[in-house]
Enzyme design. Structure first.
Site, mmCIF file in Angstrom:
data_model
loop_
_atom_site.group_PDB
_atom_site.id
_atom_site.type_symbol
_atom_site.label_atom_id
_atom_site.label_comp_id
_atom_site.label_asym_id
_atom_site.label_seq_id
_atom_site.Cartn_x
_atom_site.Cartn_y
_atom_site.Cartn_z
ATOM 1 N N ASP A 1 -40.960 -8.638 91.796
ATOM 2 C CA ASP A 1 -41.717 -9.251 90.703
ATOM 3 C C ASP A 1 -43.003 -9.830 91.283
ATOM 4 O O ASP A 1 -43.324 -9.629 92.471
ATOM 5 C CB ASP A 1 -40.859 -10.280 89.944
ATOM 6 C CG ASP A 1 -40.589 -11.554 90.734
ATOM 7 O OD1 ASP A 1 -41.005 -11.643 91.909
ATOM 8 O OD2 ASP A 1 -39.978 -12.479 90.167
ATOM 9 N N CYS B 1 -37.879 -11.058 95.029
ATOM 10 C CA CYS B 1 -38.444 -11.971 94.029
ATOM 11 C C CYS B 1 -38.670 -13.302 94.743
ATOM 12 O O CYS B 1 -38.685 -13.336 95.982
ATOM 13 C CB CYS B 1 -37.549 -12.083 92.789
ATOM 14 S SG CYS B 1 -35.912 -12.776 93.060
ATOM 15 N N THR C 1 -36.810 -16.037 95.057
ATOM 16 C CA THR C 1 -35.640 -16.471 95.832
ATOM 17 C C THR C 1 -34.758 -15.319 96.283
ATOM 18 O O THR C 1 -33.892 -15.506 97.145
ATOM 19 C CB THR C 1 -34.752 -17.381 94.963
ATOM 20 O OG1 THR C 1 -34.371 -16.629 93.789
ATOM 21 C CG2 THR C 1 -35.486 -18.647 94.551
ATOM 22 N N HIS D 1 -19.456 -4.395 106.569
ATOM 23 C CA HIS D 1 -18.215 -4.721 105.859
ATOM 24 C C HIS D 1 -18.249 -4.454 104.357
ATOM 25 O O HIS D 1 -17.206 -4.155 103.784
ATOM 26 C CB HIS D 1 -17.868 -6.202 106.083
ATOM 27 C CG HIS D 1 -17.382 -6.486 107.472
ATOM 28 N ND1 HIS D 1 -16.839 -7.702 107.844
ATOM 29 C CD2 HIS D 1 -17.359 -5.714 108.590
ATOM 30 C CE1 HIS D 1 -16.509 -7.667 109.135
ATOM 31 N NE2 HIS D 1 -16.833 -6.469 109.609
ATOM 32 N N HIS E 1 -12.329 -1.935 105.573
ATOM 33 C CA HIS E 1 -13.382 -2.418 104.666
ATOM 34 C C HIS E 1 -13.568 -1.485 103.472
ATOM 35 O O HIS E 1 -13.972 -1.928 102.407
ATOM 36 C CB HIS E 1 -14.690 -2.595 105.434
ATOM 37 C CG HIS E 1 -14.543 -3.541 106.590
ATOM 38 N ND1 HIS E 1 -14.244 -4.864 106.416
ATOM 39 C CD2 HIS E 1 -14.589 -3.329 107.925
ATOM 40 C CE1 HIS E 1 -14.129 -5.448 107.599
ATOM 41 N NE2 HIS E 1 -14.333 -4.534 108.530
HETATM 42 C C1 RB5 Z 1 -40.455 -16.306 89.377
HETATM 43 O O1 RB5 Z 1 -41.136 -17.505 89.232
HETATM 44 C C2 RB5 Z 1 -39.067 -16.562 89.939
HETATM 45 O O2 RB5 Z 1 -38.276 -17.173 88.969
HETATM 46 C C3 RB5 Z 1 -38.431 -15.271 90.387
HETATM 47 O O3 RB5 Z 1 -39.263 -14.653 91.319
HETATM 48 C C4 RB5 Z 1 -37.093 -15.374 91.071
HETATM 49 O O4 RB5 Z 1 -37.139 -16.266 92.145
HETATM 50 C C5 RB5 Z 1 -35.939 -15.595 90.212
HETATM 51 O O5 RB5 Z 1 -34.796 -15.631 90.673
#
Ligand code: RB5
Length: 148
Positions: free
Chosen positions: A7, A63, A65, A96, A131
């Site tokens: 994203d 993304c 996180t 695994h 596994h």
């Molecule tokens: C975008 O701001 C953020 O929410 C997205 O990149 C991601 O981290 C969501 O899990």
């Protein structure tokens, strides 16, 4: 073939990862996006569809996180996505879990660490054996026919 997507929060890291893949001479399909803002489930769905169709065998989803991507990716049949922020987990999710999608957070890992995580994920084979049985159990849950 590897499929990659991000994203807006991870577009810069996606371009760094594409350069990494080019340097390693690993072919990839880019599912975008450089649009901002963007919705990570759209990209996760498009990228994972390439694995479901057999066009790609591994995916890299990025993304902010890595968590939005892993949540969306693991809703798709046949996808085993792992979010990793260090190489140990990336190595063991291949050994695994036979994970086929690596998720990373661009706000969590820097480009150097991301390259080490990619090395571990892309160049480690599934161990199989005991596994495989457990991976089959995950698939049985997914298919609604788990006998346990
Ligand atoms: C975008 O701001 C953020 O929410 C997205 O990149 C991601 O981290 C969501 O899990």
């Amino acid at each position: 073939m590897i499929v990659i997507g991000s994203d807006h929060a991870a577009a810069d890291l996606r371009h760094i990862v594409m350069k990494y893949l080019e340097e390693k001479q690993l072919p990839y399909i880019d599912c975008g996006t450089d649009e901002s803002p963007s919705d990570y489930p759209v990209i996760a769905k498009a990228a994972c569809a390439k694995i479901q169709s057999g066009e790609a065998v591994r995916g890299i989803l990025l993304c902010g996180t890595g968590i939005g991507m892993i949540l969306a990716a693991n809703k798709m049949k046949g996808i085993r996505a792992a979010v990793c922020s260090e190489p140990y987990s990336a190595r063991f999710t291949r050994l695994h879990n036979d994970a086929n999608v690596l998720c990373m957070g661009a706000r969590v890992v820097g480009s150097g660490l991301a390259a080490e995580i990619l090395d571990a994920f892309l160049f480690t084979d599934f161990e199989g054996g005991r596994h495989q049985r457990r991976v089959d159990m995950i698939t049985a849950i997914e298919e609604g026919n788990a006998a346990f």
